[in-house]
Scaffold this active site. Sequence first.
Site, mmCIF file in Angstrom:
data_model
loop_
_atom_site.group_PDB
_atom_site.id
_atom_site.type_symbol
_atom_site.label_atom_id
_atom_site.label_comp_id
_atom_site.label_asym_id
_atom_site.label_seq_id
_atom_site.Cartn_x
_atom_site.Cartn_y
_atom_site.Cartn_z
ATOM 1 N N GLY A 14 -104.264 -2.557 -103.694
ATOM 2 C CA GLY A 14 -103.329 -3.595 -104.186
ATOM 3 C C GLY A 14 -103.641 -3.602 -105.706
ATOM 4 O O GLY A 14 -103.684 -4.995 -106.225
ATOM 5 N N THR A 16 -101.646 -2.815 -108.383
ATOM 6 C CA THR A 16 -100.641 -2.614 -109.479
ATOM 7 C C THR A 16 -100.000 -3.858 -109.930
ATOM 8 O O THR A 16 -98.933 -3.759 -110.585
ATOM 9 C CB THR A 16 -99.631 -1.709 -108.584
ATOM 10 O OG1 THR A 16 -99.081 -2.249 -107.455
ATOM 11 C CG2 THR A 16 -99.999 -0.211 -108.209
ATOM 12 N N THR A 39 -97.896 -0.645 -102.699
ATOM 13 C CA THR A 39 -96.964 -0.002 -101.873
ATOM 14 C C THR A 39 -95.482 0.136 -102.398
ATOM 15 O O THR A 39 -94.817 0.902 -102.105
ATOM 16 C CB THR A 39 -96.629 -0.891 -100.341
ATOM 17 O OG1 THR A 39 -96.370 -2.375 -101.018
ATOM 18 C CG2 THR A 39 -97.935 -1.089 -99.741
ATOM 19 N N LEU A 67 -101.767 0.831 -96.786
ATOM 20 C CA LEU A 67 -103.158 0.842 -95.986
ATOM 21 C C LEU A 67 -102.757 0.882 -94.213
ATOM 22 O O LEU A 67 -103.815 1.200 -93.780
ATOM 23 C CB LEU A 67 -103.652 -0.680 -96.173
ATOM 24 C CG LEU A 67 -104.563 -0.766 -97.561
ATOM 25 C CD1 LEU A 67 -104.803 -2.241 -97.755
ATOM 26 C CD2 LEU A 67 -105.811 0.287 -97.426
ATOM 27 N N ASN A 93 -108.491 -5.537 -102.757
ATOM 28 C CA ASN A 93 -107.814 -6.781 -103.068
ATOM 29 C C ASN A 93 -106.580 -6.664 -102.478
ATOM 30 O O ASN A 93 -105.873 -7.903 -102.090
ATOM 31 C CB ASN A 93 -107.728 -6.528 -104.463
ATOM 32 C CG ASN A 93 -106.454 -7.660 -104.863
ATOM 33 O OD1 ASN A 93 -106.560 -8.931 -104.989
ATOM 34 N ND2 ASN A 93 -105.486 -7.180 -105.420
ATOM 35 N N SER A 150 -110.224 -15.525 -99.956
ATOM 36 C CA SER A 150 -109.396 -16.784 -100.150
ATOM 37 C C SER A 150 -110.115 -18.115 -100.097
ATOM 38 O O SER A 150 -110.829 -18.307 -99.090
ATOM 39 C CB SER A 150 -107.855 -16.686 -99.383
ATOM 40 O OG SER A 150 -107.149 -17.750 -99.841
ATOM 41 N N TYR A 164 -103.204 -14.942 -92.119
ATOM 42 C CA TYR A 164 -103.945 -14.727 -93.546
ATOM 43 C C TYR A 164 -105.175 -15.361 -93.492
ATOM 44 O O TYR A 164 -106.039 -14.895 -93.796
ATOM 45 C CB TYR A 164 -102.853 -15.236 -94.467
ATOM 46 C CG TYR A 164 -103.527 -15.062 -95.968
ATOM 47 C CD1 TYR A 164 -103.442 -14.066 -96.775
ATOM 48 C CD2 TYR A 164 -103.984 -16.252 -96.747
ATOM 49 C CE1 TYR A 164 -103.875 -13.890 -97.920
ATOM 50 C CE2 TYR A 164 -104.776 -15.907 -97.781
ATOM 51 C CZ TYR A 164 -104.599 -14.890 -98.498
ATOM 52 O OH TYR A 164 -104.873 -14.628 -99.725
ATOM 53 N N LYS A 168 -108.744 -13.411 -93.642
ATOM 54 C CA LYS A 168 -109.806 -13.452 -95.044
ATOM 55 C C LYS A 168 -110.869 -14.126 -94.568
ATOM 56 O O LYS A 168 -112.135 -13.879 -95.105
ATOM 57 C CB LYS A 168 -109.061 -14.628 -95.973
ATOM 58 C CG LYS A 168 -107.640 -13.997 -96.688
ATOM 59 C CD LYS A 168 -108.061 -12.712 -97.376
ATOM 60 C CE LYS A 168 -107.199 -12.092 -98.123
ATOM 61 N NZ LYS A 168 -107.487 -11.024 -99.086
ATOM 62 N N ILE A 197 -104.098 -19.070 -107.619
ATOM 63 C CA ILE A 197 -104.161 -18.219 -108.735
ATOM 64 C C ILE A 197 -102.647 -17.993 -108.984
ATOM 65 O O ILE A 197 -101.828 -17.768 -107.940
ATOM 66 C CB ILE A 197 -104.767 -16.797 -108.531
ATOM 67 C CG1 ILE A 197 -106.043 -17.035 -108.153
ATOM 68 C CG2 ILE A 197 -104.777 -15.825 -109.812
ATOM 69 C CD1 ILE A 197 -107.018 -17.756 -109.245
#
Length: 258
Positions: A14, A16, A39, A67, A93, A150, A164, A168, A197
């Site tokens: 991840g 990019t 992706t 992935l 990540n 996270s 999620y 995590k 973030i």
Amino acid sequence: MNNDPPTKTSIVTGGTAGIGLACAEHLLASGHRVAVFGTQMARVEKARADLSHKFGTEKVIAEAVDLRERDALTAFFDHVERTWSSPDVLVCNAGLSPKHEGKRLKFDAIPLAEWNDVLAVNLTGTLLCCQRVAPLMARKTFGRIILIGSIASRAVPRVAGASYVASKAALAGMTKSLVNEYASCAVTINLIAPGNIATEMMAQPDSALYQAAIARIPAGRIGRPEDIAAMVAFLSSDQAEFINGAIIDINGGEFLPL
């Protein structure tokens, strides 16, 4: 005779955009060769162009990889190892955090397909990457594995959905298992738990959610990808060899595990 230390090879999943791209930049600035994947081809190409311009094409690999596609993932790692070497640093990540009209689904409304998709990327994808690199790191008695978790799995989740959060939270257990098996081989495994973030997962700055997040953070601001990337770069360094199995909260004081 050249006494300079060998150049480290790093992989950022991840890598990019957002936190992953910032991690790639910090590692490159530290002298690493860095391979990233994502992706979306447009982002891959932009990351490749931007990183190559700043740090040199010979130090950057960027490819489109999902992935959930094991053969493509294997081909990516093979390409990195043929081009440079087996990885010295792995930063996991990549992650999915589904929203529906900007909101999470209620627990009893989560479709099984969505649940499985999130775990396939956030958890199983991490497993596959670690399975590939950890034995190689152990063989050369050096390695740094950094998992990006996270705050949603550390405190009461306010925005993230259950899939999620569960994925995590499970990374903490994976960290313990990896430390148990590889700590004696000079391989460190640590988990960073970012707070709010400023990435595409975050609400828009003019939204009530964004303003409410700022109000909860003692530092008075939303985090930046660079806040996470700086810690990743340090944990990847030789100076961090005695930090192992840690969960490092980076959230401006929003969550205090005291």
